[in-house]
Design an enzyme around this catalytic site. Structure first.
Site, PDB file in Angstrom:
ATOM      1  N   HIS A  44      -9.085   4.487  -1.360  1.00  0.00           N
ATOM      2  CA  HIS A  44      -7.756   3.896  -1.182  1.00  0.00           C
ATOM      3  C   HIS A  44      -7.439   2.913  -2.315  1.00  0.00           C
ATOM      4  CE1 HIS A  44      -4.263   2.204   0.648  1.00  0.00           C
ATOM      5  NE2 HIS A  44      -4.830   1.269   1.370  1.00  0.00           N
ATOM      6  N   CYS A  62       0.823  -1.222   0.000  1.00  0.00           N
ATOM      7  CA  CYS A  62       0.000   0.000   0.000  1.00  0.00           C
ATOM      8  C   CYS A  62       0.850   1.263   0.000  1.00  0.00           C
ATOM      9  CB  CYS A  62      -0.956   0.004   1.189  1.00  0.00           C
ATOM     10  SG  CYS A  62      -2.019  -1.435   1.233  1.00  0.00           S
TER      11      CYS A  62
END
Lengths: 129, 383
Positions: free
Chosen positions: B331, B83
């Site tokens: 996200h 991420c």
């Protein structure tokens, strides 16, 4: 997947970690280099089979490969030698789960791929409280 | 060493882009970033992405994008750090301009998540963790954060409503952000009453799945002599921690973020008190809390409580998640670190519209991969 599973069978079947021959620190998963003293000399050693729950969660959205198993209880257990291990907690009523609860190691099916595919086995924990 | 300027930014709205492929999204963001400077041909293209191989059966994103943009001949490659892929891609592009190797760099973060169903996306995200000892056991990334949240609440006596404060702040800001996935405010009670997904974490504690791309054009100073409000990158630092939380002595310490922040702040010559606007990695309510603690904005155990006290609201002392953060803006993992930088750019340029933090001069972005296993902290300033 089958080969990578076979490669780790002793880890999954016997909770085989390792110990530093210089400072006696123990690791699971096994460490490549001792994190405390940097030694390259580590030997395989089985971990203790009892410990206590440090934290846990009841997972209701499972990953691909674990369909039909939800909810899965996952915990981080501190074994009696101080090493922390992640694993499922089974055979325990959800309302009996508590941080600090004693657990012991059990051998279970982790998942299977299909009616005719590979079956994966390994360790889980069961609560003694 | 060259000064590094963020000349322009481009991004898509985050959400369900059923009609767009991973390349469609990357090209759209890249062209928006390149458009204001038609005479600049970027000397390198860096793509941040985590799991295009899973979502789109596509790798080799650097050359794929360079070719689509008619920029063949340009060095182009993908950077991956779970991420934190976007933040790390930014760091690499920054380093290349800073060192003088190139005088312009295009950095593009992209992720296509919604072509996967939820259980496949959960598996793809779990690749940030140990395949052999975490994923094998059925422990998804969500479950690790569920365990962390329980430990955090128990250790520091954090209440359910305190934990709900960060997601509520995120959505309050996302409600008025054009590019946010969820342009909808939610209350602390909404978060606290949402369905349990990995208890104590509830659905609204967790960032959603979404598609998106964000791009930045970085240049050395001489390209930008005419701009009255240049945004300069003062520093960008990456750090790493022991891989899995259960291998760490203290599971509640975000050591990688602490280390990256301390180095980034020191190189930028700033302290915590100098920061005017803050983008933190709020993939989960608990990760936002531990992040602000690790960077020194809150004391240990006080991150969620400080959010509940208003410290991180748009009008608070440290405005955070100013366009919704990961929870509200969305996200798309490999793009997230670049959305954060693009949003700081909007703030520092004074282009935040209703989300503007008045008079801000210093912005900080923190982007993590795994459970703070990789962390990137970058400091930006309005010149």
């Amino acid at each position: 997947m089958a080969i990578s599973y076979w490669r780790r069978r002793d880890r999954y079947y016997r909770l085989l970690g390792n110990r530093c021959t210089q400072c006696n620190s123990e690791y699971y998963p096994p460490a490549y280099l001792c994190r405390r003293c940097g030694s390259e000399s580590l030997v395989d050693v089985e971990m203790p089979t009892t410990g206590q729950i440090l934290t846990y969660t009841i997972l209701r959205e499972v990953m691909s490969g674990f369909e039909g198993q939800q909810p899965i209880v996952i915990g981080i257990v501190q074994l009696d030698n101080g090493v922390k291990v992640l694993g499922q907690i089974v055979d325990t009523p959800l309302d009996a789960l508590k941080i600090g609860c004693r657990v012991r190691l059990v051998f279970r099916k982790i998942r299977d791929e299909s009616n005719v595919g590979q079956i994966y086995y390994g360790y889980k924990f069961t609560a003694l409280c | 060493m060259a000064r590094v300027i963020i000349s322009s930014v481009g991004y898509t709205r985050v959400g369900d882009h059923w009609d767009k492929s991973i390349l469609d999204l990357a090209v759209e963001a890249a062209r928006k970033a390149l458009k204001p400077y038609p005479n600049i041909r970027p000397e390198v293209i860096i793509v941040g992405n985590m799991f295009s191989s899973q979502s789109s059966k596509q790798e080799h994103l650097g050359a794929l994008l360079a070719s689509a943009l008619n920029l063949t001949g340009t060095p182009a490659f993908k950077v991956e750090a779970a991420c934190a892929s976007g933040g790390v891609a930014f760091n690499v592009a920054y380093s290349k301009v800073r060192s003088g190797e190139v005088s312009s760099a295009l950095v593009v973060g992209v992720e296509k998540m919604r072509d996967l169903d939820v259980s496949e996306a959960s598996l793809a995200l779990s690749m940030a963790e140990s395949a052999e000892y975490t994923q094998f056991m059925g422990a998804s990334f969500l479950s690790l954060n569920g365990m962390l949240a329980r430990l955090y609440m128990e250790t520091y006596n954090v209440s359910r409503s305190e934990l709900s404060a960060f997601p509520a702040i995120a959505h309050t800001n996302a409600a008025t952000a054009e590019h946010a996935q969820f342009r909808k405010a939610i209350s602390v009670e909404d978060v606290s009453r949402s369905p349990l997904v990995s208890d104590p974490l509830r659905l609204l504690d967790c960032a959603p799945l979404g598609d998106g791309a964000a791009a930045l054009l970085l240049t050395s100073e001489e390209f930008n002599g005419d701009d009255e409000s240049m945004v300069e990158v003062l520093s960008s630092k990456i750090s790493t921690d022991i891989f899995s939380i259960y291998e760490r002595d203290d599971m509640l310490r975000f050591n990688a973020t602490k280390d990256a922040a301390s180095k980034a702040f020191s190189e930028a010559g700033i302290s915590v008190e100098d920061v005017d606007v803050l983008e933190v990695h709020d993939a989960f309510s608990v990760s936002a809390a531990l992040s602000v603690e690790a960077m020194g904005f809150s004391k240990e155990g006080e991150g969620a409580k400080d959010a509940a006290r208003g410290l991180y609201a748009l009008k608070g002392r440290y405005p955070a998640l100013t366009f919704g953060g990961l929870k509200g803006r969305g996200h798309p993992v490999g793009a997230t670190g670049l959305y954060q930088i693009a949003e700081l750019w909007l703030q520092l340029k004074g282009r935040g519209n209703v989300n503007q933090v008045e008079g801000c001069r210093i912005g900080v972005a923190q982007n993590i991969g795994g459970v703070d296993t990789t962390s990137v902290v970058s400091v930006l300033a309005r010149r």
